[in-house]
Design a protein around this motif. Structure first.
Motif, short mmCIF file in Angstrom:
data_model
loop_
_atom_site.label_atom_id
_atom_site.label_comp_id
_atom_site.label_asym_id
_atom_site.label_seq_id
_atom_site.Cartn_x
_atom_site.Cartn_y
_atom_site.Cartn_z
N GLN A 1 -52.56 18.54 -51.05
CA GLN A 1 -53.19 17.39 -50.42
C GLN A 1 -52.14 16.32 -50.11
N LEU B 1 -48.93 16.84 -49.69
CA LEU B 1 -48.08 17.31 -48.58
C LEU B 1 -48.81 17.15 -47.25
N ALA B 2 -50.12 17.40 -47.28
CA ALA B 2 -50.90 17.26 -46.05
C ALA B 2 -50.85 15.82 -45.56
N GLN C 1 -47.58 14.80 -43.96
CA GLN C 1 -47.30 15.20 -42.58
C GLN C 1 -48.36 14.77 -41.58
#
Lengths: 414, 659
Positions: free
Chosen positions: B44, B46-47, B50
């Motif tokens: 989550q 990392l999401a 980005q």
């Protein structure tokens, strides 16, 4: 007449009640099909608008296309559910022929007008609508292999007379697929043939022999750099998904993991996934499962995998209860087609398998695949229906299906 | 076994396959569980990394208002419009074209060219927020909010206001009150696409910016404009290199107008940053020091002899004073000799203390930075000339603000005030914080302050500062001339001419300080008229912070009694040669009396008069002025001869307009 139920011919010409038969299997199969199909359309509705914008078509383009495919596919499914499955025994060779011709058109020079290059491969025939011959080839292989396996069952002990003929025909069909190039589909189609032969009782030592034969080919295929890179990153990602990075060969895997992982337990919510906006490649197709993971979370993934497993179990139940060996092999082949594709797609989605571009049956955008999947389900229903036709109760003894190779319905009665 | 195998020969293989599929399904679910449940938070994060970007939403900087609430500086929201023609969808092209055409007022041809262009990006410029309505949400059209500092009253008092550079106040009020004005920026979590660009229209989370607080200054926009006009005109006509003009309220220390002109530009801060030798304007404070310490009396007689006096080799001259006179008279005629002589009655420490108490050599405490403390050396650094030099305004340097504040102390009954630029802070939540006037110290007794005021009234009535006189009010003031110290030597032709005055002397309400740098001529004759012009205009201008109801009672003139006379008003010229005609602005002062709130005046024929002169005339009539063009006046609207009400606006059109 009652003493010779095998010869109960009169009822055969007028099939009773055109429904799905008396057993519950076909109905459950239908229900599962509709459930997965709806789930798929809904997911596509969320996944595809951004893709549609990128290619400058209306937002609902993909959903509308898929819906027409689904409608046509459902009609085909219902029709095939009523076609006695013995028909496919008869149709096996013609199917192979048609598939082969279509595949050859794709790879032959001079046919670019109807077989254009898209994304570096020639996979579609433009015949008013776009047709994917490799989908037809998969179907041809399961039908033909089932037919042939019944025929060659007694000779499985011999490699040359048993397995070799299968390999020749498969090879003829797989080679043009591999040359498109579409190795994933070629592998899938080959695996489907093998599964049917395995189910029919081919010797395991023959499989081992084939493995040895295939290893140089695998080695050759791996000489290509990008495949090696993919394999290397696959080995790493398999053991530790957290080590994934978003650059280079691992990009697609990384994005798929981000999509899946960020879904968490309950998901981001329908339509709220963000990976579809250019992060995930092909969110409407090769990576549609990742969309389910992101928007519906682990619960949605469990539901979807559960639905497919239920479908596979019902398919195998239909196979077990099939009136004859051909019916059984055909049902298993049909089930395997869905199961294998589903597993390969979802396996990629969860990072268990190296990244390939395979469709999730009933889910991914692509009407050729959808039509073939629904046709295959129709055939499964046909097998289920004939299992429970009440004009053959006497044929069932002790709950087992007798070797009905001789009593198959349709044109091929011995 | 055999029979069972016969009955269902595929049973085993089928079960193997079922097993394979069930295992596959389980493996997939276990893996999904690992990624989604166990590692979910990690992915989550990392999401978000980005997919999302945090964007700062700049807070709207607070406004700076004049004392009446007229905005001097405000922040304007603008939108930069850009088009990415390739992103415009073919189906939308017509709609986009029309939206651009109507929202941005483009020609059809231009709008079409933009939409059909092959360019990647076309920047169209900044536009008001109103363009948002039509352009928001169009694919390929990008709007970026930006905030710009805007000066609705024109660029006045820029030195005091300062500027904003990269979101930070630079100089003046903007810098000194940056914390108050800046506000707190908000934050928005917005969407990023894979290339890291912000995707428009998606805001996930928003922490609204908190606007900066407004500042109400003590400046008066009208008065500031008048002061600038008067000073500019004087600088022009005296060939001065620059000058300063200050208008303050003696009771509160409020600065009502502050203009510093240098090289024809009024953006400076020399009124706090550049001390000059005050010359004779220092004399009232020497007098105050003498009187407060009992070393002299106003009626005491001083003999200046032939107007020269020497000490320690320094010869002090008087321009015109000769013979015996009272000390009061000596100040009025600005006798250097008398003051230098009398200063010997003080010890160096007493003189130093007296001057320091009036604020010389010490910072005034003004809120903005850049202030000079001036020069007032400690007695132990003095030479034997120093006492006399100080008495006539040399060896000492004071900023215009120090002078204005010191005179303010005389006008304010002997109490020195801290100068104030900010009246109050208005917070965005509606609450206000007033900045109270602050007394620095009581310098002299009230009675003494009044006595000195009387002396200074005499200066204006018939001393050296007559040019600053007003017919209607008693003005107290003092002129000063210091030779310009240029290139290490005092220049014989060039002077710092200054005049400080306050009025009405009976109840002082405004202190006006005027100084012309390196002008040709003497203080009273030069700076005096500037002061008077400013006073007159200040009386005329609407919103002048005079307690106007008091004024009519203080007027000595009787001209306003009938109220019928159409006032014909002539104006003091700042021309050097001319003897300034006496003016009669009493009628104007009367205009605001409670009984007679407005007055009809006739617009004079101003054709051929320079715009600057014309606006001064109209200001004196109690009219507001709007100027179009520059140069000579070609006409007015309303036309000359028409009757208008005081407070109305007259448009001056000049010859050079539109050509």
């Amino acid at each position: 007449m009652a003493a010779h139920p095998v010869d109960v011919a009169p009822a055969r010409t007028t099939l009773p009640d055109a429904g799905l038969g008396r057993g519950w299997e076909a109905s459950v199969l239908m229900a599962l099909t509709l459930l997965i199909l709806s789930f798929g359309l809904v997911t596509l509705f969320s996944a595809s608008p951004f893709v549609a914008r990128r290619i400058d078509v209306a937002d609902h383009y993909f959903v509308a296309q898929q819906a027409t495919g689904a409608a046509a596919g459902l009609v085909i499914m219902v029709v095939l559910a009523r076609v006695p499955y013995g028909f496919w025994r008869w149709a096996a060779w013609p199917l192979v022929a048609v598939a082969l011709v279509a595949l050859l058109v794709l790879i032959l020079p001079g046919t670019e007008a109807i077989a254009p290059v898209r994304n570096g491969a020639r996979r579609w025939l433009r015949l008013g609508i776009n047709v994917q011959p490799s989908e037809l080839a998969k179907f041809a292989i399961i039908v033909w292999t089932a037919m042939m396996a019944v025929k060659k069952r007694d000779q499985f002990k011999s490699l040359s007379r048993g397995l070799l003929p299968f390999m020749v025909v498969w090879g003829v069909l797989l080679l043009p697929i591999a040359l498109q190039p579409d190795l994933s589909t070629a592998f899938l189609a080959g695996a489907l043939g093998l599964l049917t032969v395995f189910a029919a009782g081919a010797r395991l030592s023959h499989f081992a022999f084939m493995g040895v034969l295939a290893s140089p080919i695998v080695w050759l295929l791996l000489q290509v750099d990008y495949r090696q890179a993919r394999l290397a990153s696959y080995v790493e990602q398999l053991s530790n998904p957290l080590a994934a990075t978003s650059d280079g060969a691992g990009y697609q895997f990384y994005q798929a993991m981000v999509a899946l992982g960020s879904g968490g337990i309950a998901g981001q919510g329908f339509g709220k996934g963000w990976q579809k906006f250019g992060f995930l490649p092909e969110p409407h197709n090769d990576f549609i499962f990742s969309m389910v993971g992101e928007e519906w979370g682990f619960l949605g993934v469990t539901l979807l995998v559960g639905l497919y497993l239920a479908l596979v179990l019902v398919g195998y139940r239909i196979a077990r209860r099939a009136p004859d060996l051909f019916g059984q092999l055909l049902a298993m082949g049909c089930t395997n087609l869905i199961a294998l594709q589903g597993f390969l797609h979802i396996g990629v989605g969860v990072g268990l398998l190296p990244t390939t571009g395979l469709a999730l049956p009933l889910f991914s955008y692509g009407r050729s695949n959808l039509l073939v999947t629904l046709a295959v389900l129709g055939i499964l229903m046909a097998v289920a229906r004939e299992t429970d036709l009440d004009w053959r109760p006497g044929l069932r003894q002790n709950g087992r299906a007798p070797d009905l190779a001789r009593v198959a319905i349709g044109g091929r009665r011995a | 076994m055999a029979s069972r195998r016969d009955r269902d020969p595929l049973r085993f293989r089928r079960r193997v396959l079922i097993g394979v599929w069930l295992l596959s399904g389980t493996a997939v679910l276990v893996r999904a569980g690992q990624v989604q449940v166990v590692q979910g938070n990690h992915w989550q994060e990392l999401a978000l990394r980005q997919q999302r970007a945090a964007q700062e939403i700049p807070a709207s900087r607070g406004r700076i208002l004049d004392r009446e609430g007229v905005p001097l500086v405000e922040t304007q929201e603008q939108f930069e419009v850009g088009v990415a023609p390739r992103e415009v969808r073919t189906g939308d092209a017509e709609a986009v074209k029309q939206a651009l055409q109507s929202a941005l007022d483009l020609s059809e041809r231009r709008a079409r060219r933009i939409v059909e262009s092959d360019d990647r990006w076309i920047h169209l410029g900044r536009f008001p927020p109103s363009v948002q309505a039509e352009l928001r949400g169009l694919r390929g059209v990008y709007l970026t909010r930006s905030l710009r500092r805007d000066y609705p009253q024109g660029r006045m008092a820029l030195g005091v206001l300062g500027s904003v550079q990269e979101g930070r106040g630079a100089g003046g009020i903007e810098e000194a009150f940056d914390d108050v004005l800046r506000g707190r920026p908000g934050r928005a979590i917005v969407a990023k696409d894979p290339s890291g660009r912000i995707m428009g229209g998606q805001v996930f989370q928003m922490e609204a910016p908190i606007s900066g607080s407004d500042l109400t200054l003590t400046l008066d926009a009208d008065l500031q404009a008048i002061a600038k006009e008067a000073l500019m005109a004087a600088v022009d006509s005296t060939e001065a290199t620059g000058g300063d003009l200050l208008v303050t309220d003696p009771h509160t220390g409020e600065i009502l107008a502050a203009v510093s002109v240098k090289n024809g530009v009024d953006a400076g801060l020399s009124f706090i940053s550049e001390p000059v030798e005050p010359g004779s304007t220092i004399k009232p404070f020497i007098l105050a020091t003498l009187l407060s310490r009992g070393r002299a009396a106003l009626s005491e007689e001083v003999d200046v002899g032939d107007g020269t006096w020497s000490q320690c080799g320094r010869v002090v001259h008087d321009v015109s004073a000769r013979g015996v006179m009272t000390l009061a008279r000596a100040v009025q005629v600005s006798s250097n000799v008398a003051l230098a002589m009398k200063a010997q009655e003080l010890t160096p420490h007493e003189e130093w203390e007296g001057l320091r108490d009036f604020g010389f050599g010490v910072g005034t405490g003004i809120a903005i930075s850049g202030e000079s403390h001036g020069t007032l050396r400690k007695p132990d650094e003095w030479t034997c000339q120093s006492r006399a030099s100080h008495a006539i305004g040399y060896e000492i340097a004071a900023t215009p603000l120090q002078m204005a504040m010191a005179y303010g102390a005389l006008a304010n009954g002997g109490r020195l005030m801290e100068p104030r630029l900010v009246k109050e802070i208005r917070y965005p939540d509606g609450t206000q914080e007033a900045r109270e006037p602050r007394v620095v110290r009581r310098v002299i007794r009230r009675r003494l302050a009044e006595q000195i005021t009387e002396v200074l009234v005499g200066v204006v009535d018939d001393g050296t500062g007559t040019a600053a006189g007003l017919a209607s009010f008693t003005v107290a003031g003092k002129s000063g001339t210091a030779r310009a110290y240029v290139n290490g030597d005092y220049n014989r032709d060039r002077f710092f001419s200054s005049f400080v005055g306050y009025f009405p002397a009976e109840d002082p309400q405004l202190v006006i300080y005027a100084k012309l740098d390196e002008a040709k001529g003497y203080g009273g004759a030069l700076a005096g008229p500037v002061t008077r012009a400013t006073m007159e205009a200040a009386l005329a201008a609407r919103g002048t912070p005079l307690h106007l109801e008091v004024l009519p009672q203080l007027t000595r003139s009787t001209a306003g009694g009938s109220g019928q006379a159409a006032p014909v008003i002539r104006f003091a010229s700042t021309d050097l040669a001319a003897t300034p005609p006496r003016t009669d602005p009493s009628i104007i002062a009367q205009a605001w009396s409670p009984d007679r709130p407005v007055l009809e005046v006739q617009i004079p024929d101003l054709r051929g008069v320079p715009v600057r002169e014309a606006s001064r005339i109209l200001h004196a009539l109690g009219l507001r002025v709007e100027v179009q063009g520059s140069g000579m006046v070609r006409g007015t609207r309303p036309l000359s001869g028409r009757l208008v009400m005081t407070g109305d606006t007259v448009l001056l059109r000049s010859g050079r307009v539109g050509q």
